[in-house]
Design a protein around this motif. Structure first.
Motif, PDB file in Angstrom:
ATOM      1  N   ARG B 165       0.828  -1.206   0.000  1.00  0.00           N
ATOM      2  CA  ARG B 165       0.000   0.000   0.000  1.00  0.00           C
ATOM      3  C   ARG B 165       0.871   1.269   0.000  1.00  0.00           C
ATOM      4  N   VAL B 187      -5.414   3.548  -2.496  1.00  0.00           N
ATOM      5  CA  VAL B 187      -6.699   3.909  -1.871  1.00  0.00           C
ATOM      6  C   VAL B 187      -6.573   4.889  -0.707  1.00  0.00           C
ATOM      7  N   TYR B 188      -5.508   4.824   0.060  1.00  0.00           N
ATOM      8  CA  TYR B 188      -5.360   5.756   1.195  1.00  0.00           C
ATOM      9  C   TYR B 188      -4.167   6.693   1.030  1.00  0.00           C
ATOM     10  N   ALA B 189      -3.566   6.712  -0.140  1.00  0.00           N
ATOM     11  CA  ALA B 189      -2.362   7.531  -0.337  1.00  0.00           C
ATOM     12  C   ALA B 189      -2.686   9.015  -0.364  1.00  0.00           C
ATOM     13  N   ASP B 190      -1.826   9.817   0.223  1.00  0.00           N
ATOM     14  CA  ASP B 190      -1.897  11.271   0.073  1.00  0.00           C
ATOM     15  C   ASP B 190      -1.272  11.635  -1.264  1.00  0.00           C
ATOM     16  N   LEU B 220      -7.231   6.587   8.077  1.00  0.00           N
ATOM     17  CA  LEU B 220      -7.639   5.344   7.403  1.00  0.00           C
ATOM     18  C   LEU B 220      -9.117   5.037   7.654  1.00  0.00           C
TER      19      LEU B 220
END
Lengths: 222, 222
Positions: B165, B187-190, B220
Motif C-alpha cells: 500500500r 486507496v489511502y495515499a496522500d 484510514l
C-alpha cells in the motif's frame, strides 16, 4: 428537510454564470469531508456535524442537475467508518437515510451502493438497492468498502458494477486522498480539493471545481 | 549514465535539512509526467524528453534511500502509452531499460511490474520480473495497465500483489489525477502535485512533498 428556494436559485445562477461554455463532466464524485471538524470548531459534539451536511448535499445535486451532469456518486459512509463511536455512527447513518428520502422525493434516480448483507446497512435504504426513476443518477455509497467492491471481481464483476467511470472528484475538508472512494471508477478522474469543511459548502466551491475541470487536458494515456 | 556526485550530495543535504523530524512515508509513488511538454517547450521533438528524465529518477531514488523510505513505485509506461507514435514509444521504453540497469547497478532491489506476455514489455527487463537484492525496493511499472492488474483478482490475486500500500504519491507535470496508477495500492495515499515538468526535477520538490506529507492526518477511515 426542504432546501430553500433561494439557495437553489442562487446556486443555479452562480454556476451558470461562472461556468460559461467550459466542458462539463459527465460523472462527478463527491467526498463530503469535514463534518466532525466543523462541529468541533463550533463547540458541538463531533456527531452533530452530519445533519448540517444534508442541505449542502441537496443543493449540490440540484446544481449538478442544472449543469446537465448525468451522474453523481456521493461518499456516504464506509465499513471502516462504522467502527467509530456509536453516536457518530447513528448520526451519519441517519443523515444518509434523510438525504436519500429527500432526493427520491425530488425525482433523483437513486442507487445505494454498499454491503447490504451487514446490519450496518440502513434498512430504510434497501429500497434503493435497485435504481429507479429517470432523473439525474445519484449513487450513494453506504456501508461501502473498496475491498468489498473489488472482491466482487473474484465472482465475476465489481460490486459497484452499475457505477460508471468518474470524470471529476471533488473533496471538501482539505484532504488530498481518495480514502477508498471507488478506486476503479476513479482511475482517470481529475481530483479537486476544497479546503472548507463540507457543512460550509458554497456554490462557488463547485463552480470553481467545474471551471478548473474544463481546463484540464484529457488524454486517457493516449 | 551516472548521476553526478555533487547532485547526490545536494539532494541528501537539502532533504535532511528541510524534512527534519517529520513523519516519513514508508512507500512513495512517483508519476514522472511532463517529459513531452518539457521537450516541446525547448523546441525538441516530443520523444526527446524521456532521456532527460533518467538522471532525475536516479537522484530521486537516492534521496528516498537517504530518507529511509523503504519502497518506491515509479510509473514507467502503460499499455495505453504504447499506442503513441513509434518514436515516443521507443524512447520511453529505452529510458525505462536504462534507468533499470542503473538502479540495479546501484544495488536497488528492483521489480518490474507489467504485462510481460506482450511484445511491448522490453526484453531487457525480464530479469527484473523477480525481485532480487536487499537495497531499497523499487517497483518500476512497465507496460502496466490498471485493468490488467485488477483482473488478476479473477484468478486469485492482483497482478501487482508484491506491491504494498502506498502512503504518498507525488506527481510532476501539474496533472491532478492518478491516470491508472496502482488503483488498489493508492486507496489511502496522500496525493501531492508538482507543477514543474519531470525533467525539471529539483530536490526541493520532493522535500516539500515529504514535509507536506508529515503534516497530513492519517485516519484510514477510523
Amino acid at each position: 428537510m426542504v432546501l430553500g428556494g433561494s439557495l437553489k436559485s442562487e446556486l443555479g445562477g452562480t454556476l451558470i454564470a461562472n461556468v460559461g461554455k467550459s466542458r462539463v463532466p459527465r460523472h462527478v464524485g463527491i467526498i463530503p469531508d469535514g463534518n466532525r471538524r466543523w462541529a468541533q470548531a463550533r463547540g458541538l459534539g463531533k456527531e452533530k456535524g452530519y445533519a448540517f451536511g444534508i442541505a449542502p448535499g441537496l443543493a449540490l445535486i440540484e446544481a449538478c442537475r442544472a449543469l446537465g451532469i448525468e451522474e453523481v456518486s456521493v461518499y456516504g459512509f464506509t465499513k471502516d467508518n462504522v467502527k467509530r463511536p456509536s453516536a457518530q455512527k447513528l448520526s451519519f447513518q441517519a443523515a444518509c437515510v434523510e438525504i436519500a428520502r429527500e432526493m427520491a422525493a425530488q425525482g433523483v434516480a437513486l442507487l445505494a451502493v454498499g454491503d447490504d448483507q451487514s446490519d450496518q446497512f440502513p434498512h430504510a435504504l434497501r429500497r434503493f438497492l435497485t435504481r429507479c426513476g429517470d432523473g439525474i443518477k445519484v449513487n450513494l455509497l453506504v456501508n461501502y468498502d473498496w475491498e468489498w467492491d473489488i472482491n466482487g471481481l473474484r465472482h465475476g464483476a465489481l460490486m459497484s458494477r452499475e457505477v460508471t467511470r468518474l470524470d471529476l472528484i471533488v473533496r471538501w475538508g482539505g484532504g488530498r486522498r481518495l480514502s477508498g472512494f471507488l478506486p476503479v471508477q476513479s482511475v482517470y478522474a481529475d481530483f479537486y480539493v476544497v479546503n472548507d469543511y463540507w457543512p460550509n459548502f458554497r456554490p462557488e466551491h463547485f463552480a470553481e471545481a467545474i471551471d478548473w475541470y474544463g481546463k484540464q487536458d484529457q488524454t486517457l494515456g493516449g
